[in-house]
Write a protein that holds these residues in place. Structure first.
Motif, PDB file in Angstrom:
ATOM      1  N   ASP A 120       0.159   6.903   1.274  1.00 14.57           N
ATOM      2  CA  ASP A 120       0.441   5.571   0.861  1.00 14.57           C
ATOM      3  C   ASP A 120       1.945   5.619   0.192  1.00 14.57           C
ATOM      4  O   ASP A 120       1.911   6.366  -0.925  1.00 14.57           O
ATOM      5  CB  ASP A 120      -0.543   5.230  -0.418  1.00 14.57           C
ATOM      6  CG  ASP A 120      -0.485   3.699  -0.939  1.00 14.57           C
ATOM      7  OD1 ASP A 120       0.536   2.844  -0.639  1.00 14.57           O
ATOM      8  OD2 ASP A 120      -1.421   3.100  -1.548  1.00 14.57           O
ATOM      9  N   GLN A 125      -6.478   5.120  -5.536  1.00 13.06           N
ATOM     10  CA  GLN A 125      -5.679   4.672  -6.699  1.00 13.06           C
ATOM     11  C   GLN A 125      -5.754   5.757  -7.546  1.00 13.06           C
ATOM     12  O   GLN A 125      -6.814   6.430  -8.025  1.00 13.06           O
ATOM     13  CB  GLN A 125      -6.229   3.462  -7.666  1.00 13.06           C
ATOM     14  CG  GLN A 125      -5.989   2.289  -6.877  1.00 13.06           C
ATOM     15  CD  GLN A 125      -4.550   1.947  -6.558  1.00 13.06           C
ATOM     16  OE1 GLN A 125      -3.839   2.127  -7.212  1.00 13.06           O
ATOM     17  NE2 GLN A 125      -4.598   1.191  -5.210  1.00 13.06           N
ATOM     18  N   GLY A 142      -2.636  -1.670  -0.794  1.00 14.81           N
ATOM     19  CA  GLY A 142      -3.991  -1.526  -0.643  1.00 14.81           C
ATOM     20  C   GLY A 142      -4.274  -0.851   0.861  1.00 14.81           C
ATOM     21  O   GLY A 142      -5.267  -0.425   0.909  1.00 14.81           O
ATOM     22  N   ARG A 143      -3.286  -0.048   1.331  1.00 16.18           N
ATOM     23  CA  ARG A 143      -3.393   0.553   2.616  1.00 16.18           C
ATOM     24  C   ARG A 143      -2.658   1.916   2.373  1.00 16.18           C
ATOM     25  O   ARG A 143      -1.470   1.994   1.958  1.00 16.18           O
ATOM     26  CB  ARG A 143      -3.060  -0.209   3.723  1.00 16.18           C
ATOM     27  CG  ARG A 143      -4.149  -1.344   4.169  1.00 16.18           C
ATOM     28  CD  ARG A 143      -3.754  -2.002   5.566  1.00 16.18           C
ATOM     29  NE  ARG A 143      -4.412  -3.157   5.973  1.00 16.18           N
ATOM     30  CZ  ARG A 143      -4.725  -3.496   7.194  1.00 16.18           C
ATOM     31  NH1 ARG A 143      -3.737  -3.110   8.126  1.00 16.18           N
ATOM     32  NH2 ARG A 143      -5.066  -4.638   7.302  1.00 16.18           N
ATOM     33  N   ALA A 180      -7.859   2.341   4.188  1.00 15.64           N
ATOM     34  CA  ALA A 180      -7.612   2.004   2.925  1.00 15.64           C
ATOM     35  C   ALA A 180      -7.111   3.185   1.939  1.00 15.64           C
ATOM     36  O   ALA A 180      -7.419   4.423   2.211  1.00 15.64           O
ATOM     37  CB  ALA A 180      -9.174   1.770   2.014  1.00 15.64           C
TER      38      ALA A 180
END
Length: 505
Positions: A447, A504, A264-265, A501
């Protein structure tokens, strides 16, 4: 009616009213108790204590605890502890006038398989022998001091674990009715860790206008001395920038720890010198200016030798990985007639230039046919030497007269917004590259979960130790010169306390 009779009458009525009120009160139930503050299920190890302290709303006369049908306590809280592994049903029963309320808790008790590791270090976890041969093993963290951890598994009895924060992590291992709990004790290493780049392993720029300047080449420099200069420039907290030159030029760097892939980060960033245009004549343009995206490859030290030698490289799949169609500047690029092809298996070869000076008194006039190049698309041409940089654009310490690079060539992102060759804007891709957004922009964060293997399949990495960056765009932008990715320090965002954050794709 005399006074004595009146007194007896009043006294009898009062007794009747009091009796009626007591009877009515006894028959009217109170508001039922509400039991909150405890979970429906817990995982705990044999002989470990679990203090259950529920919150009770409304008045309660009694709170009774039973474990597997046996009365265990009558108290507002209960310290659960058993010596045998198994599943235990704990029932909390709350009583008050006219109400009996129950809450059921399931507690799974397992025998710990304890392991110890350091922060930001990949640890291989192994389930007990009873899981041997299972291919549906599920691994999950059920208790942790923070959310900054990763456990990577693929159904096997082994998993990879890493964590940023010290403390005890309880890991549940299960397959059908088989359950175990592992306790991983994470400690700080004796030697402090840095969130920034710790080492440079390799460096080879493609020809470009800042080559031999960032860093500065001096006569007699070798690959080793240049590598030392690169290290001095981008290792540590106080750093500057190096150039990767034109398409394909690269640098390989590493950290003194594993950067944990936190769900998520965004996990890290590679700094560059991207910035936005101040006077773009295009109305309401997307972000652009000097954005020279570098493709990012990542690896973790699987063989634990501290070197990116036999470890597999994975591509950070950025937004332009296969096509620029979703970029906010795509329509404008069609109009500008730039090359929008994304070439996944691209090769480009540069020739050492035969001539460095154009024969003018100042020696800095442009040379159009400067560095010859060919590619695996059947194309060829020349790189231009512009009027602003007179040094050789070919890495002077390299002995070979040809340099060949392989990788992904992104769509061109630079456009002449003046229409007269005076104002070029290089637009940013949406995400996933170095030197693509300013360093303090959240969109510069990367990410690790964007990583894919050589076949384009998503991978589940616990973290990374090594990063390779190479220039992703092959484009000449008039007087501005070629797209050339510049690279500064790398940074572990989790160790730096920076929470960005992810998105996706």
């Amino acid at each position: 009616m005399n006074n004595q009779f009146k007194f007896l009458l009043y006294f009898s009525c009062a007794l009747f009213l009091i009796s009626s009120c007591k009877k009515e009160a006894a028959e009217t139930p109170e508001s039922a108790p509400a039991i909150t503050g405890v979970e429906a299920s817990y995982y705990v190890a044999v002989n470990n204590e679990l203090l259950l302290k529920p919150t009770i709303e409304n008045r309660v006369d009694s709170l009774v605890w039973t474990v597997n049908g046996q009365r265990a306590a009558n108290a507002l809280q209960y310290n659960f502890k058993v010596k045998d592994a198994g599943t235990y049903n704990v029932v909390i029963t709350a009583y008050n006038r006219g109400n009996i309320i129950q809450k059921v808790i399931q507690i799974t008790v397992a025998r710990y398989l304890s392991q110890q590791t350091n922060t930001n270090t990949i640890l291989t976890l192994e389930a007990s022998a009873k899981f041997a041969g299972k291919n549906d093993v599920k691994w999950e963290i059920v208790s942790a001091p923070s959310e900054l951890y990763r456990i990577s598994a693929n159904g096997a009895p082994t998993a990879l674990f890493t964590a940023v924060t010290k403390g005890s992590y309880q890991v549940k291992v299960s397959s059908g009715e088989l359950i175990d709990t592992l306790l991983v004790n994470v400690q700080q290493p004796e030697k402090s860790q840095s969130p920034f780049t710790a080492k440079v392993f390799d460096y080879l720029p493609a020809p470009g206008q800042f080559v031999n300047e960032l860093p500065k080449y001096e006569k007699g420099d070798t690959y080793e001395t240049i590598l030392a200069k690169v290290s001095k420039t981008i290792v540590g907290e106080e750093t500057s920038f190096i150039t990767l030159g034109g398409w394909g030029g690269y640098v390989v760097l590493g950290f003194d720890h594993t950067i944990t892939n936190v769900a998520g980060r965004r996990d890290f960033r590679i700094e560059g010198n991207a910035f936005g245009a101040n006077s773009n004549p295009r109305p309401n343009p997307p972000f652009g200016g000097s954005c020279e995206p570098g493709i990012i490859m990542v690896a973790y030290d699987k063989n634990k030798n501290g070197k990116p030698d036999e470890d597999e490289w994975y591509e950070i799949k950025g937004s332009g990985s296969t096509s620029p169609e979703n970029e906010p500047w795509y329509t404008a690029a069609i109009t500008a007639k730039v090359d929008l092809r994304t070439l996944r298996n691209y090769e480009m070869t540069y020739q050492r230039p035969a001539n460095e000076t154009p024969g003018t008194p100042d020696g800095v006039a442009s040379i159009k046919n400067y560095i010859q190049w060919t590619n695996n698309q059947g194309e060829q041409g020349y790189k231009i030497k512009n009027t602003f940089h007179s040094q050789s654009y070919y890495p002077a310490w390299v002995k070979d007269d040809k340099l060949t690079f392989k990788g992904i060539r992104l769509s061109q992102n630079g456009m002449d917004e003046s229409g007269q060759g005076s104002y070029f804007v290089l637009y940013a891709f949406n995400y996933g590259y170095a030197d693509n957004f300013p360093n303090n922009d959240d969109r510069a964060g990367i990410d690790i979960d964007w990583a894919v293997d050589k076949n384009g399949n998503k991978v589940n990495l616990p973290g990374i130790d090594f990063v390779k960056v190479y220039t992703g765009v092959d484009q000449e932008n008039g007087w501005l010169g070629e797209n050339s990715t510049e690279v500064g320090r790398g940074q572990d965002l989790h160790m730096s306390g920076i929470n960005i954050a992810t998105i996706q794709p």
